[in-house]
Design a protein around this motif. Sequence first.
Motif, PDB file in Angstrom:
ATOM      1  N   ARG A 141     -48.309  52.413 -57.005  1.00  0.00           N
ATOM      2  CA  ARG A 141     -49.436  53.234 -55.791  1.00  0.00           C
ATOM      3  C   ARG A 141     -49.319  54.585 -56.448  1.00  0.00           C
ATOM      4  NH1 ARG A 141     -46.316  55.231 -50.664  1.00  0.00           N
ATOM      5  NH2 ARG A 141     -48.028  56.270 -50.602  1.00  0.00           N
ATOM      6  N   MET A 142     -51.111  54.879 -55.631  1.00  0.00           N
ATOM      7  CA  MET A 142     -51.379  56.714 -55.827  1.00  0.00           C
ATOM      8  C   MET A 142     -50.816  57.440 -54.776  1.00  0.00           C
ATOM      9  SD  MET A 142     -53.851  56.784 -57.823  1.00  0.00           S
ATOM     10  CE  MET A 142     -54.510  58.241 -57.635  1.00  0.00           C
ATOM     11  N   GLY A 143     -50.074  58.450 -55.040  1.00  0.00           N
ATOM     12  CA  GLY A 143     -49.813  59.726 -53.727  1.00  0.00           C
ATOM     13  C   GLY A 143     -49.593  60.334 -54.539  1.00  0.00           C
ATOM     14  N   ASP A 144     -49.434  61.904 -53.329  1.00  0.00           N
ATOM     15  CA  ASP A 144     -48.911  63.338 -53.937  1.00  0.00           C
ATOM     16  C   ASP A 144     -48.005  63.409 -53.875  1.00  0.00           C
ATOM     17  OD1 ASP A 144     -51.078  63.592 -52.865  1.00  0.00           O
ATOM     18  OD2 ASP A 144     -50.901  64.718 -51.490  1.00  0.00           O
ATOM     19  N   ILE A 145     -47.562  64.149 -55.183  1.00  0.00           N
ATOM     20  CA  ILE A 145     -46.048  64.451 -55.887  1.00  0.00           C
ATOM     21  C   ILE A 145     -45.363  65.661 -56.207  1.00  0.00           C
ATOM     22  CG2 ILE A 145     -45.004  64.335 -58.820  1.00  0.00           C
ATOM     23  CD1 ILE A 145     -47.190  62.095 -59.150  1.00  0.00           C
ATOM     24  N   ALA A 146     -44.727  66.005 -56.278  1.00  0.00           N
ATOM     25  CA  ALA A 146     -43.645  67.007 -55.680  1.00  0.00           C
ATOM     26  C   ALA A 146     -42.776  67.956 -56.636  1.00  0.00           C
ATOM     27  CB  ALA A 146     -43.085  67.021 -54.816  1.00  0.00           C
ATOM     28  N   SER A 147     -43.237  69.005 -57.116  1.00  0.00           N
ATOM     29  CA  SER A 147     -42.256  69.432 -58.180  1.00  0.00           C
ATOM     30  C   SER A 147     -41.473  70.319 -57.541  1.00  0.00           C
ATOM     31  CB  SER A 147     -43.126  69.649 -59.239  1.00  0.00           C
ATOM     32  OG  SER A 147     -43.943  68.849 -60.540  1.00  0.00           O
ATOM     33  N   GLY A 148     -39.754  70.586 -58.546  1.00  0.00           N
ATOM     34  CA  GLY A 148     -39.858  71.656 -58.206  1.00  0.00           C
ATOM     35  C   GLY A 148     -38.164  71.823 -59.285  1.00  0.00           C
ATOM     36  N   ASP A 149     -37.326  72.946 -59.430  1.00  0.00           N
ATOM     37  CA  ASP A 149     -36.664  73.019 -60.693  1.00  0.00           C
ATOM     38  C   ASP A 149     -34.891  72.685 -59.910  1.00  0.00           C
ATOM     39  OD1 ASP A 149     -37.731  73.770 -62.211  1.00  0.00           O
ATOM     40  OD2 ASP A 149     -38.424  75.921 -61.561  1.00  0.00           O
ATOM     41  N   CYS A 150     -34.978  71.483 -59.177  1.00  0.00           N
ATOM     42  CA  CYS A 150     -33.135  71.132 -59.126  1.00  0.00           C
ATOM     43  C   CYS A 150     -33.937  69.679 -58.875  1.00  0.00           C
ATOM     44  CB  CYS A 150     -33.604  71.473 -57.660  1.00  0.00           C
ATOM     45  SG  CYS A 150     -34.660  71.342 -56.394  1.00  0.00           S
ATOM     46  N   ALA A 159     -36.196  65.328 -47.200  1.00  0.00           N
ATOM     47  CA  ALA A 159     -37.241  65.010 -45.599  1.00  0.00           C
ATOM     48  C   ALA A 159     -37.849  66.222 -46.015  1.00  0.00           C
ATOM     49  CB  ALA A 159     -35.825  65.370 -44.221  1.00  0.00           C
ATOM     50  N   LEU A 160     -37.995  67.148 -46.469  1.00  0.00           N
ATOM     51  CA  LEU A 160     -38.735  68.423 -46.799  1.00  0.00           C
ATOM     52  C   LEU A 160     -40.547  67.712 -47.188  1.00  0.00           C
ATOM     53  CD1 LEU A 160     -40.151  71.288 -47.119  1.00  0.00           C
ATOM     54  CD2 LEU A 160     -38.993  71.493 -48.562  1.00  0.00           C
ATOM     55  N   ILE A 161     -40.069  67.251 -48.556  1.00  0.00           N
ATOM     56  CA  ILE A 161     -40.870  66.840 -49.456  1.00  0.00           C
ATOM     57  C   ILE A 161     -41.915  65.523 -48.730  1.00  0.00           C
ATOM     58  CG2 ILE A 161     -40.959  65.490 -51.576  1.00  0.00           C
ATOM     59  CD1 ILE A 161     -38.795  66.551 -52.461  1.00  0.00           C
ATOM     60  N   ARG A 162     -40.724  64.949 -48.273  1.00  0.00           N
ATOM     61  CA  ARG A 162     -41.929  63.793 -47.451  1.00  0.00           C
ATOM     62  C   ARG A 162     -42.888  63.935 -46.487  1.00  0.00           C
ATOM     63  NH1 ARG A 162     -37.840  59.425 -44.463  1.00  0.00           N
ATOM     64  NH2 ARG A 162     -37.891  58.968 -47.376  1.00  0.00           N
ATOM     65  N   GLU A 163     -42.324  65.142 -45.223  1.00  0.00           N
ATOM     66  CA  GLU A 163     -42.847  66.442 -44.447  1.00  0.00           C
ATOM     67  C   GLU A 163     -44.412  66.598 -45.070  1.00  0.00           C
ATOM     68  OE1 GLU A 163     -42.176  70.147 -41.618  1.00  0.00           O
ATOM     69  OE2 GLU A 163     -40.289  68.601 -42.207  1.00  0.00           O
ATOM     70  N   LEU A 164     -44.038  67.570 -46.270  1.00  0.00           N
ATOM     71  CA  LEU A 164     -45.406  68.170 -47.205  1.00  0.00           C
ATOM     72  C   LEU A 164     -46.006  67.362 -48.048  1.00  0.00           C
ATOM     73  CD1 LEU A 164     -43.070  70.904 -49.250  1.00  0.00           C
ATOM     74  CD2 LEU A 164     -44.454  71.434 -47.341  1.00  0.00           C
ATOM     75  N   GLY A 165     -45.450  65.313 -47.394  1.00  0.00           N
ATOM     76  CA  GLY A 165     -46.744  64.354 -48.101  1.00  0.00           C
ATOM     77  C   GLY A 165     -46.444  64.165 -49.250  1.00  0.00           C
ATOM     78  N   GLY A 166     -44.956  64.528 -49.601  1.00  0.00           N
ATOM     79  CA  GLY A 166     -45.068  63.402 -51.494  1.00  0.00           C
ATOM     80  C   GLY A 166     -44.334  62.234 -51.375  1.00  0.00           C
ATOM     81  N   VAL A 167     -44.757  61.758 -52.154  1.00  0.00           N
ATOM     82  CA  VAL A 167     -44.227  60.033 -52.573  1.00  0.00           C
ATOM     83  C   VAL A 167     -42.975  60.089 -53.357  1.00  0.00           C
ATOM     84  CG1 VAL A 167     -46.225  58.837 -51.028  1.00  0.00           C
ATOM     85  CG2 VAL A 167     -45.730  59.353 -53.880  1.00  0.00           C
ATOM     86  N   CYS A 168     -43.039  61.345 -53.831  1.00  0.00           N
ATOM     87  CA  CYS A 168     -41.976  60.757 -55.088  1.00  0.00           C
ATOM     88  C   CYS A 168     -42.229  62.665 -55.965  1.00  0.00           C
ATOM     89  CB  CYS A 168     -42.102  60.066 -56.519  1.00  0.00           C
ATOM     90  SG  CYS A 168     -43.633  60.790 -58.123  1.00  0.00           S
ATOM     91  N   CYS A 169     -40.407  63.034 -56.477  1.00  0.00           N
ATOM     92  CA  CYS A 169     -40.567  63.899 -56.892  1.00  0.00           C
ATOM     93  C   CYS A 169     -39.876  64.428 -58.326  1.00  0.00           C
ATOM     94  CB  CYS A 169     -38.932  64.735 -55.803  1.00  0.00           C
ATOM     95  SG  CYS A 169     -37.645  63.982 -55.718  1.00  0.00           S
ATOM     96  N   GLU A 170     -40.136  65.536 -59.002  1.00  0.00           N
ATOM     97  CA  GLU A 170     -39.559  65.274 -60.342  1.00  0.00           C
ATOM     98  C   GLU A 170     -39.875  67.361 -60.799  1.00  0.00           C
ATOM     99  OE1 GLU A 170     -42.199  67.115 -60.939  1.00  0.00           O
ATOM    100  OE2 GLU A 170     -44.208  65.740 -61.867  1.00  0.00           O
ATOM    101  N   MET A 171     -39.806  67.461 -61.988  1.00  0.00           N
ATOM    102  CA  MET A 171     -39.192  69.045 -62.261  1.00  0.00           C
ATOM    103  C   MET A 171     -40.997  69.553 -63.208  1.00  0.00           C
ATOM    104  SD  MET A 171     -35.803  68.848 -63.161  1.00  0.00           S
ATOM    105  CE  MET A 171     -35.317  70.500 -63.106  1.00  0.00           C
ATOM    106  N   GLU A 172     -41.704  68.849 -63.316  1.00  0.00           N
ATOM    107  CA  GLU A 172     -42.352  69.712 -64.720  1.00  0.00           C
ATOM    108  C   GLU A 172     -44.404  69.289 -64.064  1.00  0.00           C
ATOM    109  OE1 GLU A 172     -39.700  68.053 -66.486  1.00  0.00           O
ATOM    110  OE2 GLU A 172     -40.456  67.103 -65.587  1.00  0.00           O
ATOM    111  N   GLY A 173     -44.626  68.282 -62.500  1.00  0.00           N
ATOM    112  CA  GLY A 173     -45.974  67.976 -63.076  1.00  0.00           C
ATOM    113  C   GLY A 173     -46.590  68.996 -62.303  1.00  0.00           C
TER     114      GLY A 173
END
Length: 227
Positions: A141-150, A159-173
């Motif tokens: 799927r296409m989607g917005d990706i969230a990055s953070g140092d954790c 829940a926060l990432i989902r609220e911000l519209g992220g469909v997945c999370c990682e640490m670099e993108g």
Amino acid sequence: MAKIGVLSAMPVEIESIIQKCGAKPLSTPHFYKVWEGTYGNNTVLFACSGIGKVNAAACAQHLIDAFGVDCIINMGIAGGIAKDLHTLDVVIGNEVFYHDFNPASLLEKYYPFQARFTCDARLAEIARNVCTATPEVECFRMGDIASGDCFVEAGETKALIRELGGVCCEMEGAAIGHVCFLNEVPFLIVRTISDLADETAPITYEEFEQKASVQSNHVVEGILKAI
């Protein structure tokens, strides 16, 4: 003929494609490991940045400055945020953003005057076509990706990432997208789900890390052949 940068954080995320195309290590003393290979008429620079936003940003800038890459593709694994995602599903980035930059509005108020960075439409379209045609990819799927140092496993962070519209999370993108935006270099983030960013994440991650990495390699190899 183009120069394409392919960047991953960890060796496990990039070893397979390096071996498959017979890329040769370049001499880059005191900096990131970089390998050079070819796909068709294109030169490909593979790099392993290390984990986290600063490492990824510095490596992306190095690929741009030292090698003059025309675009950067970031591949690897991610934690699933969207409720319909499962392990080994592929996410093709639409926009990337930081989930740990608070408040994000400061990025909009000051340079670079935006908090989200958009993946290149042409590269994303190629990735969609590749995923459709790749037997190993059962779902994407296409989607917005969230990055953070954790490493995300807490319910409130998910829940926060989902609220911000992220469909997945990682640490670099997002850091890679940020650097590419500043340099006007097209980029694409492609991630395969290794865990579901919840209390089971550490166990699931260990189980699916290698499989998810190989999945991303299949997709990026197809993209390189199509460019």
